[in-house]
Design a protein around this motif. Structure first.
Motif, PDB file in Angstrom:
ATOM      1  N   ILE A  92     -12.772 -40.544  28.674  1.00 49.79           N
ATOM      2  CA  ILE A  92     -13.510 -41.233  29.547  1.00 49.79           C
ATOM      3  C   ILE A  92     -15.233 -41.346  28.839  1.00 49.79           C
ATOM      4  O   ILE A  92     -15.420 -40.443  28.277  1.00 49.79           O
ATOM      5  N   GLU A 150     -11.191 -31.926  26.626  1.00 44.47           N
ATOM      6  CA  GLU A 150     -11.808 -31.939  28.078  1.00 44.47           C
ATOM      7  C   GLU A 150     -13.300 -31.613  27.797  1.00 44.47           C
ATOM      8  O   GLU A 150     -13.675 -30.769  27.149  1.00 44.47           O
ATOM      9  N   ILE A 198     -19.128 -41.776  33.517  1.00 45.67           N
ATOM     10  CA  ILE A 198     -19.012 -41.444  34.910  1.00 45.67           C
ATOM     11  C   ILE A 198     -19.634 -41.910  35.904  1.00 45.67           C
ATOM     12  O   ILE A 198     -20.907 -42.105  35.754  1.00 45.67           O
ATOM     13  N   LYS A 238     -13.664 -31.483  35.734  1.00 43.38           N
ATOM     14  CA  LYS A 238     -13.268 -31.766  34.274  1.00 43.38           C
ATOM     15  C   LYS A 238     -13.063 -33.202  34.194  1.00 43.38           C
ATOM     16  O   LYS A 238     -12.703 -34.028  34.728  1.00 43.38           O
ATOM     17  N   VAL A 239     -13.480 -33.559  33.019  1.00 45.58           N
ATOM     18  CA  VAL A 239     -13.620 -35.076  32.486  1.00 45.58           C
ATOM     19  C   VAL A 239     -12.731 -34.946  31.167  1.00 45.58           C
ATOM     20  O   VAL A 239     -13.157 -34.315  30.115  1.00 45.58           O
ATOM     21  N   HIS A 240     -11.830 -35.946  31.012  1.00 46.53           N
ATOM     22  CA  HIS A 240     -11.166 -36.142  29.898  1.00 46.53           C
ATOM     23  C   HIS A 240     -11.717 -36.848  29.025  1.00 46.53           C
ATOM     24  O   HIS A 240     -12.549 -37.423  29.203  1.00 46.53           O
ATOM     25  N   SER A 271     -10.742 -45.043  36.882  1.00 44.07           N
ATOM     26  CA  SER A 271     -10.278 -43.475  36.667  1.00 44.07           C
ATOM     27  C   SER A 271     -10.703 -42.736  37.688  1.00 44.07           C
ATOM     28  O   SER A 271     -12.023 -42.333  37.542  1.00 44.07           O
ATOM     29  N   SER A 272     -10.084 -42.188  38.705  1.00 41.96           N
ATOM     30  CA  SER A 272     -10.429 -41.466  39.797  1.00 41.96           C
ATOM     31  C   SER A 272     -10.589 -39.927  39.448  1.00 41.96           C
ATOM     32  O   SER A 272      -9.483 -39.346  39.064  1.00 41.96           O
ATOM     33  N   ILE A 273     -11.827 -39.388  38.981  1.00 44.13           N
ATOM     34  CA  ILE A 273     -11.864 -37.871  38.503  1.00 44.13           C
ATOM     35  C   ILE A 273     -12.042 -37.103  39.808  1.00 44.13           C
ATOM     36  O   ILE A 273     -11.154 -35.815  39.587  1.00 44.13           O
ATOM     37  N   LYS A 313     -15.921 -41.219  39.479  1.00 50.79           N
ATOM     38  CA  LYS A 313     -15.080 -42.248  38.908  1.00 50.79           C
ATOM     39  C   LYS A 313     -15.373 -42.319  37.208  1.00 50.79           C
ATOM     40  O   LYS A 313     -16.584 -42.341  37.147  1.00 50.79           O
ATOM     41  N   GLY A 314     -14.332 -42.537  36.509  1.00 50.95           N
ATOM     42  CA  GLY A 314     -14.758 -42.525  35.158  1.00 50.95           C
ATOM     43  C   GLY A 314     -14.443 -43.923  34.456  1.00 50.95           C
ATOM     44  O   GLY A 314     -13.661 -44.809  35.365  1.00 50.95           O
TER      45      GLY A 314
END
Length: 190
Positions: A132, A52, A135, A127-129, A97-99, A79-80
């Motif tokens: 991704i 992350e 964004i 936080k961004v995984h 992907s909804s962050i 969103k990612g």
């Protein structure tokens, strides 16, 4: 008869001059009090581990006008763009992907105010995984508090089972908004 024509010409010139002066004054007054907010979004990424990163999202509100403005209903959505199973990015650039689901950063009737000539930066972290690659950040605000709109959102969310105002989902129909896409820095392989 020549004196009446002369008076008519004088009145005509006076009215024409007065209308030009009034138009000039109107132009300067309306431009002086016109809403002049520049709204932009920036980001910084901080890697916290192999899985992350923290994305610091900066909502930049700069008042280039002469009046103080209240910024109501400041909302943010992130969103990612996920990586496919083979490691490539999707070709259609679908940010699925909804962050961070669209939420208000400050709940109405509270507001941020921005004084003339001031640049205000409001920061929100998400936080961004690691899966991704990019964004899509969307931010928006309104200049006026709309109580009726707020009540409609609360009723809609009560029907959906939201527990409190802080959990309200805000649709991005803000008249003033900014959207940016940022590349997520990837961990370098050794």
């Amino acid at each position: 008869m020549s004196t009446s024509i002369h008076h008519f010409q004088n009145i005509y010139h006076f009215v024409a001059t007065l209308s030009i002066i009034c138009a000039g004054i109107w132009f300067f007054i309306t431009n002086k009090y016109k809403q002049r907010i520049q709204f932009d979004i920036e980001s910084n990424f901080i890697r916290i581990n192999d899985e992350e990163s923290i994305c610091e999202i900066q909502l930049i509100i700069e008042n280039k006008g002469f009046l103080e403005y209240k910024i109501y209903d400041l909302a943010l959505s992130v969103k990612g763009l996920p990586v496919c199973t083979n490691g490539d990015v999707k070709k259609d650039l679908d940010f699925t992907s909804s962050i961070f689901k669209t939420k208000r950063i400050v709940n109405s009737p509270n507001y941020y105010f921005v004084r003339p000539g001031v640049k205000q930066i409001i920061v929100h972290n998400v936080k961004v995984h690691h899966n991704i690659r990019a964004i899509n950040v969307l931010g928006g605000f309104t200049y006026k508090y709309n109580k009726k709109w707020e009540e409609e959102l609360i009723e809609e969310e009560k029907r959906k089972g939201a527990l409190c105002k802080k959990e309200l989902y805000v649709k991005h129909n803000h008249p003033h908004r900014a959207a940016r896409i940022f590349i997520v820095p990837q961990m370098k392989n050794n």
